[in-house]
Design a protein around this motif. Structure first.
Motif, PDB file in Angstrom:
ATOM      1  N   GLU A 147       0.834  -1.197   0.000  1.00 57.85           N
ATOM      2  CA  GLU A 147       0.000   0.000   0.000  1.00 57.85           C
ATOM      3  C   GLU A 147       0.871   1.249   0.000  1.00 57.85           C
ATOM      4  OE1 GLU A 147      -2.728  -0.148   3.219  1.00 57.85           O
ATOM      5  OE2 GLU A 147      -3.650  -2.039   2.599  1.00 57.85           O
ATOM      6  N   SER A 148       0.311   2.309  -0.561  1.00 62.64           N
ATOM      7  CA  SER A 148       1.048   3.568  -0.621  1.00 62.64           C
ATOM      8  C   SER A 148       0.070   4.716  -0.790  1.00 62.64           C
ATOM      9  CB  SER A 148       2.041   3.541  -1.792  1.00 62.64           C
ATOM     10  OG  SER A 148       2.684   4.791  -1.945  1.00 62.64           O
ATOM     11  N   GLU A 163       7.016  10.491  -7.710  1.00 62.59           N
ATOM     12  CA  GLU A 163       6.252   9.570  -6.876  1.00 62.59           C
ATOM     13  C   GLU A 163       5.459   8.578  -7.727  1.00 62.59           C
ATOM     14  OE1 GLU A 163       3.869  11.939  -4.305  1.00 62.59           O
ATOM     15  OE2 GLU A 163       5.561  12.583  -3.054  1.00 62.59           O
ATOM     16  N   ARG A 217       5.625   4.507  -7.393  1.00 66.67           N
ATOM     17  CA  ARG A 217       4.470   3.622  -7.179  1.00 66.67           C
ATOM     18  C   ARG A 217       4.373   2.558  -8.268  1.00 66.67           C
ATOM     19  NH1 ARG A 217       2.215   0.706  -3.726  1.00 66.67           N
ATOM     20  NH2 ARG A 217      -0.048   0.453  -3.888  1.00 66.67           N
ATOM     21  N   GLN A 238       6.699  -0.148  -7.260  1.00 70.85           N
ATOM     22  CA  GLN A 238       6.163  -0.938  -6.151  1.00 70.85           C
ATOM     23  C   GLN A 238       5.176  -1.982  -6.641  1.00 70.85           C
ATOM     24  OE1 GLN A 238       4.529   2.022  -3.524  1.00 70.85           O
ATOM     25  NE2 GLN A 238       6.490   2.448  -2.531  1.00 70.85           N
ATOM     26  N   ALA A 291       6.438   0.822   4.156  1.00 67.21           N
ATOM     27  CA  ALA A 291       7.051   2.071   3.720  1.00 67.21           C
ATOM     28  C   ALA A 291       7.704   2.808   4.883  1.00 67.21           C
ATOM     29  CB  ALA A 291       6.013   2.967   3.053  1.00 67.21           C
ATOM     30  N   GLU A 311       9.481   7.482   1.532  1.00 67.06           N
ATOM     31  CA  GLU A 311       9.545   6.287   0.683  1.00 67.06           C
ATOM     32  C   GLU A 311       9.449   6.631  -0.801  1.00 67.06           C
ATOM     33  OE1 GLU A 311       9.817   2.119   0.069  1.00 67.06           O
ATOM     34  OE2 GLU A 311       9.888   3.184   1.984  1.00 67.06           O
ATOM     35  N   LEU A 312       8.495   7.470  -1.161  1.00 65.89           N
ATOM     36  CA  LEU A 312       8.280   7.771  -2.570  1.00 65.89           C
ATOM     37  C   LEU A 312       9.362   8.679  -3.140  1.00 65.89           C
ATOM     38  CD1 LEU A 312       4.388   8.225  -2.685  1.00 65.89           C
ATOM     39  CD2 LEU A 312       5.771   6.210  -3.260  1.00 65.89           C
TER      40      LEU A 312
END
Length: 363
Positions: free
Chosen positions: A245-246, A254, A258, A261, A330, A334-335
């Motif tokens: 999840e993010s 970003e 994602r 990920q 995360a 993180e992003l």
């Protein structure tokens, strides 16, 4: 008898430091519970980590824990340059732009400096942004002094993708010598790093096909069974680097984080479901065989159960799998940091996170 374990490591650039911390916590657990590490499989940075573990597992008293930690804390970390004002809000940006502009002295260097500032429209003839010569030097030293690894325990498995055929390729120390060339093939992520020419074929990063090489490890075991045969049961430890999840991406940077990920996240849920079904089948046949002894010898049901049990014993490829998944969550920024932040602070945070998460999961 020792219990048998399989360790599966994902690719993920700097996130591989998390696997270092996870392994540091896993080794005492394996020793305490009487496990024998039979297979260590990895792709991309996970292949590098797996190579350290395999080559040092029986050479070092700590099974390679210190060697893996030294690789990450002394070699692969890159101190950030003050490209932005020295404020906490800019720490991650200093780190990623240091790596983007100057590379990592032990993994990659810019193929040509300043490519970051050229518009994508001029990238037409470019198939790589970085050179991987530094990685070859690191891996050559890793495999020293003999320059290769061949062994049945732990069996080292690294994966790549054949660029032209599009098919996955598995390099297996149970069948061949694993060298720096094999690991280089597993790490050749386009367009960042160049394809690797090896044994007459061109290879890319194994994560493009499967970033969690569980199925590849099982296929190798089942179709290239070790001399002592397969065990009845294996405990699989999967270290998953990419958060499920993010937050919703708000910038282009970003957005690509994602995408990575989701693309490289763990997708072995179906394999776990199938292994659960097979575990239930094996347990049922064994229980039914014991119960069938109470039936008359001429009973059709007893005959059916005994025939199924014989087939189960005959087919040595059917084994019980117990899966423990160590899932990373995360961290702050993180992003922004993504998989390319090799700063000492970020690497230390990832190692500590892997250690904590693994200890928690093993409880």
């Amino acid at each position: 008898m020792p219990r048998n374990a399989i360790l599966v490591l994902q690719g993920g650039g700097a996130l591989g430091a998390y696997e270092c911390g996870a392994y540091k916590a896993l080794v005492p657990h394996l020793e305490l519970e009487g496990y024998s590490l039979k297979v260590v499989a990895g792709t991309s940075i996970g292949a590098i980590n797996a190579s350290v573990i395999a080559t040092r597992y029986h050479r070092d008293k700590d099974h390679g824990v210190r060697a893996l930690e030294e690789l990450w804390t002394r070699r692969l970390t890159t101190p950030s340059l003050p490209l932005f004002p020295p404020l906490p809000i800019f720490e991650s940006y200093n780190a990623i732009w240091t790596d983007l502009l100057f590379g990592n002295p032990h993994l990659f260097s810019p193929y040509f400096f300043g490519w970051n500032f050229f518009a994508p429209i001029v990238w037409g003839g470019i198939t790589q942004f970085y050179d991987s010569g530094a990685m070859r030097k690191t891996l050559t030293e890793l495999f020293a002094p003999v320059g290769e690894y061949r062994g049945a325990e732990p069996r080292l498995i690294v994966t790549a993708v054949d660029v032209q055929s599009g098919l996955p390729k598995t390099f297996d120390s149970g069948q061949e010598n694993i060298t720096a060339d094999d690991v280089m093939a597993s790490c050749a992520l386009p367009p960042w790093l160049p394809e690797q020419f090896h044994d007459g074929r061109y290879y890319w990063d194994g994560g493009l096909s499967s970033n969690t090489p569980l199925r590849e490890a099982l296929n190798v075991l089942q179709h290239k069974t070790p001399d002592e045969g397969l065990s009845d049961e294996y405990h699989v430890f999967i270290v998953s680097l990419f958060p499920r999840e993010s937050a919703l991406p708000k910038t282009n940077w970003e957005l690509w984080s994602r995408i990575n990920q989701i693309t490289f996240g763990d997708k072995t849920e179906f394999d776990e479901i199938v292994s659960g079904v097979m575990n239930s089948y094996i347990d049922f046949v064994k229980a039914a065989l014991n119960a069938a002894q109470e039936l008359p010898a001429s009973s059709p049901l007893r005959e059916l159960i005994e025939r199924e049990a014989k087939e189960l014993i005959k087919d040595q490829k059917r084994v019980r799998l117990n899966i423990t998944r160590i899932q990373r969550q995360a961290l702050p920024e993180e992003l922004t940091s993504r998989e390319i932040d090799f700063s000492p602070q970020r690497i230390e945070a990832l190692i500590s996170q892997g250690y904590r998460d693994t200890r928690h999961e093993l409880k």
